[in-house]
Motif scaffolding. Structure first.
Motif, mmCIF file in Angstrom:
data_model
loop_
_atom_site.group_PDB
_atom_site.id
_atom_site.type_symbol
_atom_site.label_atom_id
_atom_site.label_comp_id
_atom_site.label_asym_id
_atom_site.label_seq_id
_atom_site.Cartn_x
_atom_site.Cartn_y
_atom_site.Cartn_z
ATOM 1 N N ASP A 297 125.626 87.772 74.308
ATOM 2 C CA ASP A 297 126.975 87.310 73.972
ATOM 3 C C ASP A 297 127.974 87.996 74.883
ATOM 4 O O ASP A 297 127.734 89.122 75.355
ATOM 5 C CB ASP A 297 127.308 87.613 72.506
ATOM 6 C CG ASP A 297 128.448 86.748 71.968
ATOM 7 O OD1 ASP A 297 128.890 85.832 72.694
ATOM 8 O OD2 ASP A 297 128.873 86.984 70.834
ATOM 9 N N MET A 298 129.076 87.305 75.156
ATOM 10 C CA MET A 298 130.173 87.894 75.922
ATOM 11 C C MET A 298 131.483 87.458 75.282
ATOM 12 O O MET A 298 131.698 86.266 75.040
ATOM 13 C CB MET A 298 130.130 87.456 77.381
ATOM 14 C CG MET A 298 131.138 88.196 78.283
ATOM 15 S SD MET A 298 132.813 87.473 78.262
ATOM 16 C CE MET A 298 132.552 86.013 79.279
ATOM 17 N N TYR A 300 135.708 87.812 75.410
ATOM 18 C CA TYR A 300 136.903 88.230 76.136
ATOM 19 C C TYR A 300 137.967 88.623 75.117
ATOM 20 O O TYR A 300 138.296 87.861 74.212
ATOM 21 C CB TYR A 300 137.412 87.098 77.025
ATOM 22 C CG TYR A 300 138.742 87.389 77.672
ATOM 23 C CD1 TYR A 300 138.840 88.283 78.733
ATOM 24 C CD2 TYR A 300 139.901 86.776 77.216
ATOM 25 C CE1 TYR A 300 140.065 88.557 79.327
ATOM 26 C CE2 TYR A 300 141.128 87.037 77.803
ATOM 27 C CZ TYR A 300 141.206 87.928 78.857
ATOM 28 O OH TYR A 300 142.422 88.201 79.439
ATOM 29 N N ARG A 305 136.456 93.363 77.955
ATOM 30 C CA ARG A 305 135.393 92.374 77.833
ATOM 31 C C ARG A 305 134.240 93.050 77.107
ATOM 32 O O ARG A 305 133.845 94.163 77.446
ATOM 33 C CB ARG A 305 134.966 91.873 79.212
ATOM 34 C CG ARG A 305 134.004 90.697 79.166
ATOM 35 C CD ARG A 305 133.789 90.108 80.551
ATOM 36 N NE ARG A 305 134.917 89.264 80.943
ATOM 37 C CZ ARG A 305 135.798 89.564 81.899
ATOM 38 N NH1 ARG A 305 135.682 90.698 82.571
ATOM 39 N NH2 ARG A 305 136.786 88.748 82.186
ATOM 40 N N TYR A 307 130.333 92.899 75.826
ATOM 41 C CA TYR A 307 129.019 92.290 76.000
ATOM 42 C C TYR A 307 128.072 92.763 74.897
ATOM 43 O O TYR A 307 128.104 93.929 74.499
ATOM 44 C CB TYR A 307 128.406 92.686 77.343
ATOM 45 C CG TYR A 307 129.084 92.101 78.558
ATOM 46 C CD1 TYR A 307 128.810 90.802 78.972
ATOM 47 C CD2 TYR A 307 129.986 92.860 79.295
ATOM 48 C CE1 TYR A 307 129.424 90.271 80.103
ATOM 49 C CE2 TYR A 307 130.605 92.337 80.424
ATOM 50 C CZ TYR A 307 130.322 91.036 80.818
ATOM 51 O OH TYR A 307 130.935 90.513 81.940
ATOM 52 N N ILE A 328 131.461 89.014 86.288
ATOM 53 C CA ILE A 328 131.402 88.584 84.891
ATOM 54 C C ILE A 328 130.013 88.012 84.627
ATOM 55 O O ILE A 328 129.541 87.131 85.357
ATOM 56 C CB ILE A 328 132.480 87.535 84.583
ATOM 57 C CG1 ILE A 328 133.874 88.104 84.869
ATOM 58 C CG2 ILE A 328 132.380 87.075 83.129
ATOM 59 C CD1 ILE A 328 134.988 87.078 84.745
ATOM 60 N N GLN A 330 127.135 86.171 82.098
ATOM 61 C CA GLN A 330 127.097 85.111 81.108
ATOM 62 C C GLN A 330 125.879 85.268 80.207
ATOM 63 O O GLN A 330 124.931 85.996 80.529
ATOM 64 C CB GLN A 330 127.050 83.743 81.800
ATOM 65 C CG GLN A 330 128.186 83.501 82.776
ATOM 66 C CD GLN A 330 129.563 83.521 82.132
ATOM 67 O OE1 GLN A 330 129.705 83.165 80.950
ATOM 68 N NE2 GLN A 330 130.581 83.931 82.879
ATOM 69 N N ILE A 331 125.898 84.567 79.069
ATOM 70 C CA ILE A 331 124.781 84.606 78.134
ATOM 71 C C ILE A 331 123.503 84.157 78.849
ATOM 72 O O ILE A 331 123.483 83.146 79.547
ATOM 73 C CB ILE A 331 125.065 83.718 76.916
ATOM 74 C CG1 ILE A 331 126.260 84.268 76.117
ATOM 75 C CG2 ILE A 331 123.839 83.601 76.005
ATOM 76 C CD1 ILE A 331 126.725 83.371 74.990
ATOM 77 N N ASP A 333 121.983 86.005 81.190
ATOM 78 C CA ASP A 333 121.806 86.751 82.441
ATOM 79 C C ASP A 333 120.958 87.994 82.218
ATOM 80 O O ASP A 333 121.111 88.705 81.199
ATOM 81 C CB ASP A 333 123.162 87.184 83.017
ATOM 82 C CG ASP A 333 123.927 86.027 83.644
ATOM 83 O OD1 ASP A 333 123.328 84.930 83.777
ATOM 84 O OD2 ASP A 333 125.108 86.224 83.986
#
Length: 349
Positions: A297-298, A300, A305, A307, A328, A330-331, A333
């Motif tokens: 999950d990320m 903002y 930010r 994670y 940045i 992402q889900i 990665d």
């Protein structure tokens, strides 16, 4: 007879408070130094508000003793304790003007009219309410009403100030503004202050020391920095900010210190760095533990930010400041995490 140290103004001695069969406060022992700002922090039902009510004299202890300046006040009614009290609801008299609200505690002490008026004008100026003395409380904003409540508590120069969730009814911007105001007033007046709140940020911002309570008992007492950086238990670590509890038994935590029996490893989210696999390692790489993980999950959140990363069976949270040019993720990665082994803490379960 035991003599109280001059630096200690308030002392709880093995205080227990029962409501029927419910134990609200259990064998609480605590001292508050003269001029100190002490905050009692805890969730609902932790006993923090009961502790403040005992100190204010609105409740009597079932067992134990409460002393102020070395004298027992356990059986002294609230109106005979020289304390200023500020409630979350402000508790202003709605039928009296701001000026009359401020003068009321002085009138009860038999202070003459001219002196009452002079003090009211001085304290109105100090809390930035000049010219509002003739208004009714209903004509003020929430922040202004809270300033009046603070001014009324301070106007008689009490040696002790008690704050019961003082900023709970305000929005975030007003809370931050009033935190600065309360801190400034405490520094200026030097009054011994005991505050009760469930707001961790408020406690960290205002306090000289924080008492964390849970189920009627004190979990830990220390300075804000020490409590945040060196919590003794999982409860304190989780209640005072975000904490990564690394309790997956298959995950080997590296630390500069041996892990005591009965503890789990913990690290704060801002102590962890996130980077792409194969990124250049830092100069202190030999002092760090490096692990691979997958972003789940990320979020903002303005300047930050957040994670969530799966590392084995651990859900690891990382907070990093938003900055131009920062990668940045992402889900899904695959990423690299690293942290200093010296930043690992061990907390009881």
């Amino acid at each position: 007879m035991e003599k109280l140290a001059l630096s200690e103004q308030i002392e709880f001695r093995n205080v227990t408070k029962l409501y029927g069969q419910v134990i609200a406060v259990r064998s609480l022992s605590l001292t508050v130094g003269r001029g100190e700002f002490l905050t009692i922090l805890g969730p609902s039902g932790s006993g923090k508000t009961t502790t403040l009510m005992l100190l204010a004299g609105f409740e009597a202890p079932t067992e134990g003793d409460i002393r102020i300046a070395g004298k027992s006040v356990a059986s002294v009614p609230s109106y005979r304790r020289d304390q200023g009290v500020v409630f979350q609801s402000y508790a202003l008299f709605p039928h009296l003007t701001v000026r009359r609200n401020l003068e009321f505690p002085l009138e009860m002490r038999g202070i003459r009219s001219a002196e009452r008026a002079a003090r009211a004008e001085r304290i109105l100026s100090r809390v930035h309410l000049d010219g509002l003395g003739d208004r009714m409380p209903s004509q003020l904003s929430g922040g202004q009403q809270q300033r009046v409540a603070l001014a009324r508590a301070l106007i008689a120069d009490p040696p002790i100030l008690l704050l019961d969730e003082p900023l709970g009814a305000l929005d975030r911007n007003l809370r931050e503004q009033m935190q600065g105001e309360i801190k400034g007033l405490h520094k200026e007046f030097g009054i011994t202050t005991v505050c009760v709140t469930h707001d961790q940020e408020e406690a960290l911002t205002l306090s000289d020391r924080i008492v964390v309570m849970n189920a009627g008992r004190i979990e830990q007492t220390d300075t804000p920095e020490a409590l945040y950086d060196r919590p003794v238990s999982r409860f304190v670590a989780n209640f005072l900010g975000d904490a990564n509890i690394l309790d997956d038994p298959s995950f080997a935590v590296e630390s500069d210190t041996p892990q005591p029996d009965g503890t789990v490893a913990m690290i704060r989210p801002e102590r962890i760095r996130i980077s792409a696999p194969g990124a250049t390692k830092s100069a202190d790489a030999d002092q760090r533990q490096h692990v691979a993980g997958t972003v789940t999950d990320m979020i903002y959140a303005g300047p930050l930010r957040r994670y969530h990363v799966a590392v084995g069976d651990n859900d690891v949270v990382i907070r990093e400041h938003v900055a131009a040019g920062r990668q940045i993720f992402q889900i899904g990665d695959t990423i690299q995490l690293d942290w200093l082994r010296s930043d690992i803490r061990f907390v009881t379960t």
